[in-house]
Scaffold this motif. Sequence first.
Motif, mmCIF file in Angstrom:
data_model
loop_
_atom_site.group_PDB
_atom_site.id
_atom_site.type_symbol
_atom_site.label_atom_id
_atom_site.label_comp_id
_atom_site.label_asym_id
_atom_site.label_seq_id
_atom_site.Cartn_x
_atom_site.Cartn_y
_atom_site.Cartn_z
ATOM 1 N N ARG A 77 0.295 0.379 2.956
ATOM 2 C CA ARG A 77 -0.201 0.722 4.412
ATOM 3 C C ARG A 77 -0.717 -0.752 5.135
ATOM 4 O O ARG A 77 -0.945 -0.859 6.174
ATOM 5 N N GLN A 78 -0.516 -1.562 4.078
ATOM 6 C CA GLN A 78 -0.924 -2.915 4.728
ATOM 7 C C GLN A 78 0.112 -3.887 4.509
ATOM 8 O O GLN A 78 0.171 -4.989 5.199
ATOM 9 N N HIS A 79 1.213 -3.507 4.008
ATOM 10 C CA HIS A 79 2.465 -4.567 3.756
ATOM 11 C C HIS A 79 2.753 -5.301 5.168
ATOM 12 O O HIS A 79 3.063 -6.393 4.809
ATOM 13 N N GLU A 80 3.005 -4.668 6.185
ATOM 14 C CA GLU A 80 3.716 -5.135 7.348
ATOM 15 C C GLU A 80 2.886 -6.382 7.784
ATOM 16 O O GLU A 80 3.309 -7.275 8.096
ATOM 17 N N LEU A 81 1.352 -5.964 7.995
ATOM 18 C CA LEU A 81 0.700 -7.084 8.513
ATOM 19 C C LEU A 81 0.229 -8.113 7.499
ATOM 20 O O LEU A 81 0.310 -9.400 8.078
ATOM 21 N N LEU A 82 0.186 -7.828 6.392
ATOM 22 C CA LEU A 82 -0.112 -8.846 5.282
ATOM 23 C C LEU A 82 1.152 -9.841 5.128
ATOM 24 O O LEU A 82 1.029 -10.997 4.863
ATOM 25 N N GLY A 83 2.337 -9.189 5.229
ATOM 26 C CA GLY A 83 3.595 -10.014 5.214
ATOM 27 C C GLY A 83 3.889 -11.100 6.427
ATOM 28 O O GLY A 83 4.481 -11.953 6.356
ATOM 29 N N LYS A 84 2.796 -10.810 7.275
ATOM 30 C CA LYS A 84 2.903 -11.788 8.561
ATOM 31 C C LYS A 84 2.246 -13.246 8.162
ATOM 32 O O LYS A 84 2.689 -14.010 8.608
ATOM 33 N N ILE A 85 1.288 -13.053 7.261
ATOM 34 C CA ILE A 85 0.397 -14.328 6.902
ATOM 35 C C ILE A 85 0.556 -14.771 5.312
ATOM 36 O O ILE A 85 -0.093 -15.781 4.959
ATOM 37 N N PHE A 86 1.069 -13.882 4.500
ATOM 38 C CA PHE A 86 1.082 -14.065 3.143
ATOM 39 C C PHE A 86 2.584 -13.733 2.391
ATOM 40 O O PHE A 86 3.435 -13.177 3.078
ATOM 41 N N ASP A 87 2.724 -14.534 1.327
ATOM 42 C CA ASP A 87 4.024 -14.199 0.541
ATOM 43 C C ASP A 87 3.439 -13.224 -0.490
ATOM 44 O O ASP A 87 2.784 -13.885 -1.467
ATOM 45 N N VAL A 88 4.027 -12.060 -0.083
ATOM 46 C CA VAL A 88 3.249 -10.836 -0.927
ATOM 47 C C VAL A 88 3.963 -10.419 -2.213
ATOM 48 O O VAL A 88 5.135 -10.285 -2.024
ATOM 49 N N TRP A 89 3.370 -10.422 -3.496
ATOM 50 C CA TRP A 89 3.821 -10.021 -4.637
ATOM 51 C C TRP A 89 3.144 -9.102 -5.299
ATOM 52 O O TRP A 89 1.931 -9.373 -5.430
ATOM 53 N N CYS A 90 3.642 -7.956 -5.475
ATOM 54 C CA CYS A 90 2.995 -6.658 -6.348
ATOM 55 C C CYS A 90 3.246 -6.559 -7.866
ATOM 56 O O CYS A 90 4.563 -6.450 -8.263
ATOM 57 N N LEU A 91 2.259 -6.419 -8.489
ATOM 58 C CA LEU A 91 2.441 -6.043 -9.980
ATOM 59 C C LEU A 91 2.823 -4.438 -10.261
ATOM 60 O O LEU A 91 1.959 -3.630 -9.962
ATOM 61 N N HIS A 92 3.873 -4.373 -11.113
ATOM 62 C CA HIS A 92 4.214 -3.024 -11.134
ATOM 63 C C HIS A 92 4.135 -2.667 -12.700
ATOM 64 O O HIS A 92 4.919 -3.596 -13.385
ATOM 65 N N ILE A 93 3.447 -1.727 -13.200
ATOM 66 C CA ILE A 93 3.279 -1.546 -14.556
ATOM 67 C C ILE A 93 3.799 -0.040 -14.911
ATOM 68 O O ILE A 93 3.205 0.878 -14.557
ATOM 69 N N PRO A 94 5.102 -0.151 -15.711
ATOM 70 C CA PRO A 94 5.751 1.118 -15.888
ATOM 71 C C PRO A 94 4.870 2.322 -16.494
ATOM 72 O O PRO A 94 4.050 1.815 -17.192
ATOM 73 N N ALA A 95 5.003 3.388 -16.195
ATOM 74 C CA ALA A 95 4.151 4.415 -17.012
ATOM 75 C C ALA A 95 4.197 4.495 -18.460
ATOM 76 O O ALA A 95 3.295 4.699 -18.806
ATOM 77 N N LYS A 96 5.546 4.282 -18.940
ATOM 78 C CA LYS A 96 5.715 4.193 -20.267
ATOM 79 C C LYS A 96 5.210 2.769 -21.047
ATOM 80 O O LYS A 96 5.312 2.699 -22.049
ATOM 81 N N ASP A 97 4.736 1.860 -20.167
ATOM 82 C CA ASP A 97 4.480 0.564 -20.498
ATOM 83 C C ASP A 97 3.019 0.374 -21.481
ATOM 84 O O ASP A 97 2.156 1.409 -20.975
ATOM 85 N N ARG A 98 2.917 -0.041 -22.564
ATOM 86 C CA ARG A 98 1.640 -0.090 -23.326
ATOM 87 C C ARG A 98 1.260 -1.433 -23.602
ATOM 88 O O ARG A 98 0.607 -1.732 -24.608
ATOM 89 N N THR A 99 1.513 -2.356 -22.692
ATOM 90 C CA THR A 99 0.758 -3.765 -22.619
ATOM 91 C C THR A 99 -0.580 -3.739 -22.682
ATOM 92 O O THR A 99 -1.178 -2.937 -22.005
ATOM 93 N N SER A 100 -1.070 -4.432 -23.508
ATOM 94 C CA SER A 100 -2.635 -4.463 -23.648
ATOM 95 C C SER A 100 -3.348 -5.373 -22.409
ATOM 96 O O SER A 100 -2.741 -5.954 -22.077
#
Length: 657
Positions: free
Chosen positions: A127-150
């Motif tokens: 719900r923040q993406h559009e406004l954040l994208g005006k002043i930041f270069d936005v990158w989001c971390l996705h952790i897949p459901a089956k991932d078990r990285t510590s």
Amino acid sequence: MTSTSGKPKGNPNIKPVALWTEERPPATTTLRTQTTTSRRRSFVEEEKKKSSEEGETIKILKEEELEEDERKRKSLKNYFDEAKNMVRSDSGPPRWFSPLECESHTSDSPVLFYLPGIDGVGLGLIRQHELLGKIFDVWCLHIPAKDRTSFTGLVKMIEKSVRSENCRSPNKPIYIVGDSLGACLALAVAARNPDLDLVLILANPGTSFSKSVLQSTEPLLILTDILPKETLLWKLELLKSASAYANARLQAVKAQTLILCSGRDQLLPSQEEGQRLRRALPKCQTHSFDDNGHFLFLVGRSPSHLPSFPIVFVSETYLKDREEENRVDLVTIIKSASYYRRGRNVDYVSDYMPPTITEFNKIYEQSRWFTCVTSPVMLSTLEDGKIVMGLSGIPAEGPVLFVGYHNLIGIELAPMIPQFMIERNILVRGVAHPMIFFKLREGKLPDLGTFDIFRAMGAVPVSGKNLYKLMASKSHALLYPGGMREALHRKGEEYKLFWPETSEFVRMAARFGAKIIPFGAVGEDDFAQVVFDYDDQKKIPFFGSGIEEKTNETVKLRSDTIGEVANQPVHMPYCIPKVPGRFYYYFGKPIQTQGRESELRDRKKAQELYLEVKSEVENCLAYLREKREKDPYRNILARFIHKATHGFTSEVPTFEL
């Protein structure tokens, strides 16, 4: 996602994002192939375009128009739909994605990494993406459901991306927004990289996990319809280790930090934790949201009966009913806290982002009732000396320097600043005491969040450097030479100027050919009467020690000045409220300095003009105090009757000019 060749490979079920691998983020231009030229237009240019299209004045949006503006943004339904798609159709290691709604940033925008909460999807800022994208270069971390990285594995992955970004843009700060579990990740990365210029924004940090009800939510896991039960069990264990890791390394965190705490967080004791972290971290501020729950960026006001489990456990219908109540805007928070910068240090002039129309309307709503009660009368002076109703005598082009008298606790600002935007589309930027921007130490002064509105509306810390930049950028600046001494005056000192003996601003204004506008504001004595002032308080040990403590928490100003203006102890005069009167403003004839730079370099000539400005301010005050005696609507009852007869949006008449 990437193919074996290393080129981006699309997933038909994940349409709104572009991805990079965990190994190294590529240059953003190589992935954002759908970006158009128009969407890359700078934020400032877009706002100017909007203003020109809407005419000369700022439009005050009606309630239904504000609601329509909110509806245009993504909703919780979008979150659930996109989250389900990403979870059910995805596998592989943790990785980054950049939402297509965030493609309009400019080349000098800093990078913002978003680290998600326990859900791990990475859409917590949807719900923040559009406004954040005006002043930041936005990158989001996705952790897949089956991932078990510590947890340490995730920390190392994030650290690698952060360091890679720092190598590419060593002079830019790197923003990390961490939500719950993500806040622990952010603190861990900051602790391991004290040499990097990081700005942490932590929402309801999971560092308080040991005091959380999350330890006993296992029976509720079957309620989820997004993440599998085994995934949630893993995430709870991950949060437990994350909290322990981050808490053990807090002393190593040197990053500038802003902690956002919800008052009705029924999962974590967030407000208590925010205060603990503020004491533990060296460059930390907190911002409280008393009516909000745990999911600060997704759900608005949280009722006292909000169920005690994460968003992935709650039905979509339950949350959708509350999604628009008291919704939080991250961009507004960052701007209001003066946390937005493009370089090593914040530049209060060039880094400032003016409020959008929606932001201004929300700010104005907070003072609308006061403006209605005071029915302010504003007069200005044309170039030929004619006094007119309204602000038409104010030059549209800067630089302009307003110089005036500071009413009791600055009460005159609430109606004045918004009126300039409404009537003339002019943003007046106040030169303010540093105490509204930073404190030397924690103590008895109010939380800095108290002053968010001042910073959102463009205030800058008082200094010669900042005044220089305002004049150089052709701004409309507001200066009170009497400062705190005037605003916190004693009994019987209404409308008395406490200015330094010598000029502080004349030669600066002349250097840029600025117009100086002396003005007066009258009305404080019709709203309150000081009954317990500084002289009374310093005689009582309890109050005296409190004044000394608060004064020691603030930056000292005018240490080389003598006289009353140098006496600026921090205290709050106690007042008795009166039946509300009316506010009156008179902006005098603009004093031209253009073409007088050589003349005003002479200290004697500059001092003469300084005294002329001071005299004009005193004349403005005297004029208003005399004229208001002839105003038949000075009393609130007379104004109320007029509005009841002519409509509550009607303008109340005043004295004849």
